[in-house]
Design a protein around this motif. Sequence first.
Motif: not given
Length: 267
Positions: A80-83, A86, A161-164
């Motif tokens: 998962n790109s989000v993980y 992160a 990812t925006r979160g990263a």
Amino acid sequence: YLSFWGAYYRYEGLVCFINYIILFYITANCLDREAILRILGTAIFAGAVVSLYGLLQHLHIDLIGWREYGTSRVISTFGNSVYFGAYAATVFPLALAGYLIKWKAIGKKQEASGRKQKDRKCETVGNKGFSCLLSAFSCRLPWFSGIACLLILSGIFVANTRGAYIGFMASCVVFTVLIRKRIDQSMKPRLILLIALISCISLYFILNPEVSPLKRFMQTVTTQTDDNAAKGTPKLVGGAASRIFMWRDALGIIKDYPLLGTGPETF
């Protein structure tokens, strides 16, 4: 039951948080400085490896073929790109600190203790190889951390990812506040070199339309019209829009259960 054990596949219930607390207590009270540095060094090394693999995926070189299973984004080894983003954003400050911190005294101390415990640490072939790898890694930690910084930064960009991105920028601000008083004249040449390289890498990815963070954030807002919106009115779309609804519902839950909430994994 759900709050205690956690949901299937996630398992982030109360037991998980208790384990986090126990691990933190053991690390803070039962491990010496050298052991903690080895753990941090391992985290930096892992961040560099997964970021390098993410860069290969960005260049359409996937040695295992994980991207063929339902995703076109860079996922490295995380699925998962989000993980992936992160983790890269989490270890970037560690690599940055490893590059800037003074390791001369630490290196001498590790060298002295290494001579005393060499026979004990290298009793088996497996332990010998691992101990020698850690020793070589520790001796070259500053420059390896600098290279890891650049690889991990590239990993953050290709994760896209925006979160990263937000986590990376926030960690840089906090890191600057914490370390600004510790920077002396001996650190400035290395710091200037790293800033120059980071600026070049950032500029390359910002201007690259495939993984540009500006494009990623601009995709969050659209001015396309629909039956319920006025012409040209900006609105959130995609994952950002769904998160707004989640946060709105979360505020309602906080209002109904202000003290203890509803428990882990029940949102």
